[in-house]
Design an enzyme around this catalytic site. Sequence first.
Site, short mmCIF file in Angstrom:
data_model
loop_
_atom_site.label_atom_id
_atom_site.label_comp_id
_atom_site.label_asym_id
_atom_site.label_seq_id
_atom_site.Cartn_x
_atom_site.Cartn_y
_atom_site.Cartn_z
N GLU A 20 -13.41 -2.89 10.98
CA GLU A 20 -13.27 -2.09 9.77
C GLU A 20 -14.27 -2.49 8.69
O GLU A 20 -14.78 -1.65 7.96
CB GLU A 20 -11.84 -2.24 9.23
CG GLU A 20 -11.56 -1.54 7.93
CD GLU A 20 -10.13 -1.75 7.47
OE1 GLU A 20 -9.80 -1.28 6.36
OE2 GLU A 20 -9.33 -2.39 8.20
N GLU B 291 0.82 -1.21 0.00
CA GLU B 291 0.00 0.00 0.00
C GLU B 291 0.85 1.27 0.00
O GLU B 291 0.56 2.25 0.67
CB GLU B 291 -0.96 0.00 1.19
CG GLU B 291 -1.96 -1.14 1.15
CD GLU B 291 -2.97 -1.10 2.28
OE1 GLU B 291 -4.15 -1.34 2.01
OE2 GLU B 291 -2.56 -0.83 3.42
N ASP C 80 -8.27 -9.35 3.31
CA ASP C 80 -8.08 -8.25 4.26
C ASP C 80 -9.22 -8.19 5.27
O ASP C 80 -10.12 -7.38 5.12
CB ASP C 80 -7.98 -6.92 3.51
CG ASP C 80 -7.63 -5.75 4.41
OD1 ASP C 80 -7.20 -5.98 5.55
OD2 ASP C 80 -7.80 -4.59 3.97
#
Length: 705
Positions: free
Chosen positions: A398, A296, A370
């Site tokens: 999340e 990332e 993820d």
Amino acid sequence: MRGLWPLLALLSAALASPVRAEDGYDLWLRYRPLPAAQRPAPRTIAPSADTPTLKVARAELERGLQGLTGAARAQAGAGAGTILLGTPTGSSAVAALHLPLQAAGEEGYVIRTVGATTVIAANRDIGVLYGVFHYLRLVQTGAGVDRLDIASAPKVRRRLLNHWDNLDGSVERGYAGASLWDWWKLPDYRDPRYVDYARANASIGINGAVLNNVNAKADSLTAPYIAKAAALADVFRPYGIKVYLSARFSAPIEIGGLKTADPLDPAVRAFWTAKADEIYRAIPDFGGFLVKANSEGQPGPQDYGRTHVDGANMLADAVGPHGGIVMWRAFVYSHEQPDDRAKQGYSEFKPFDGQFRDNVVIQVKNGPIDFQPREPFHPLFGAMPKSNLGMEFQITKEYLGFATHLVYLGPLYEEVLKSDTYARGPGSTVAKVVDGALDGRRETLVAGVANIGTDRNWSGSPFDQANWYVFGRLAWDPEASSRDIAADWAKMTFSTDPRFVTPVVAMMMGSREAAVDYMTPLGLHHQMGNGHHYGPAPWYSGGARADWTSVYYNKASRDGIGFDRTAAGSNAVAQYAPEVARRFSDLKTVDEKDLLWFHHLPWDYRLRSGATLWDGLVGCYSQGVAAVDGMGRTWADLAPYVDRERHGQVASFLAIQAREARWWRDASIAYFQTLSQRPLPPGEPPPARSLDYYQSLQFPYAPGI
């Protein structure tokens, strides 16, 4: 009458119930008075050694017994028993008992009834503290403590929280307020809340905290911030908690004045050696570094044509002489976009098995994408027997509704840990990889991305505290039951009354499956809004990378839906052991909960129920909505057992969850129906709004970004 019941229950609770106002700050360590029938006989606490940790243990025991029974300092001669705390080296009374402490190791303990004495003993002081918390848990949950013979030791050596906290006080993917760490006031002011944080962690066996975000700033490694970290380490030390820091790989350039961060450059290696020496002078028991590299956009060794081994071993050599470790995250993806993002972690790390230093732990997320609502276990588990592999779970939600959706993560953790890798034949579970038993690894790790912030209740909602709690308990014993842990938590946090505990545990145990159903049923994944990860966006495409989009993963079109990871597709199944690969590849044996993770199928494919894939998909979405509605009704009925403040907050959040579950259902169906071109099953209501409406929604100020 059903509609009036919540109001009547609240009125009844206000007039007659002994529950009193609470704000959730005390977590599961409330120590409220037990019903008379559940209170143990009075006990005195024998004198113990005056070490920092034993002082903490004794104070905790006194605090707990005083709160639970009102008899922490019962007078001898009044029928009171005695509680003896200590280690064989620190207490002659403990040594004389010759307790079986060999298997307890450095952190385990024995709790045993010897005549009128309850002994809580360990080889080290921290084990005594853990034993005290276990004993108090038994008292809190109404278990008998008159005849005890308990031995417990952690199966995992390092049990850590990863705080994704930034130096400006924000928390990436945090939904419970700002960072707990007041960097501006540290090191001179040490908030008393830091002690309560340490108490809570010690009570569930957590023994480490990474203080800063994996997307690290190099400033965290400068002298002022090392001093701030040292102040926290001083607070945490009596509770057995070491501090760790996320290290930015480019720090030699940013704070070291070098022109390179090449791990093979002698000057770079010297920088890290000197930096490690500096940290250990300030924090002698510093745990080590956590590193996110070449993922990332983060800098890493691949920027210089080097490998993960080169980068990790360089840092391991710097902290190794001090007893430190390096946790090198396997959450990576290269600049070149692959045919399947799920394959990247395995592809980049498997070839290096056996080449990492013994003090390097490869920190692997539970699944290959993820932290999705459901993923199959990561294929690296079982595939690197010559390397230390640690588990990384996400405690903060999340992808599971932030703090306002009630989703107990225990079943998710347990599902992954019980998965069989077949690396050494049947029974080679992920839990056995993580605790080192499968391959004889001694440097073991379970890490959880924390959900803690400055909200008064720590985690954003009362039920999000349960995810912190179950993480710690499963890190101690990865083969424990998440249902049993939920029952303990419910009793300690709210009430020991079985009329409360039974329905609440059932609600908790079903909550994760409900979220999967209304968000990503039948193996769908990565269908959330872009960037903020809030709400549904199965239509999302474009952007910098295809593998950051939803359409990349759902592969939905007129001909069907799902990601083909069989040999006919990306062949990601080949990264698993042959037995597992065959099960995932075969439509007759793959669990339909994983169906669309591994298979692209036509809309009219027949599920085992006989329904078409389209009808089954719609049914799952609606089933999830119905489950959330059921949780709301259950919680309303439980008002007499919970204080008004916490009951009201949970009820409000369940109303939010019910509304957003319908949003997920309606938006997802509205989009997929444009591709399936099929009517809704009989009895299924159409989406409340148009697809254009759902696609127009924007959330630029969603928390946690």
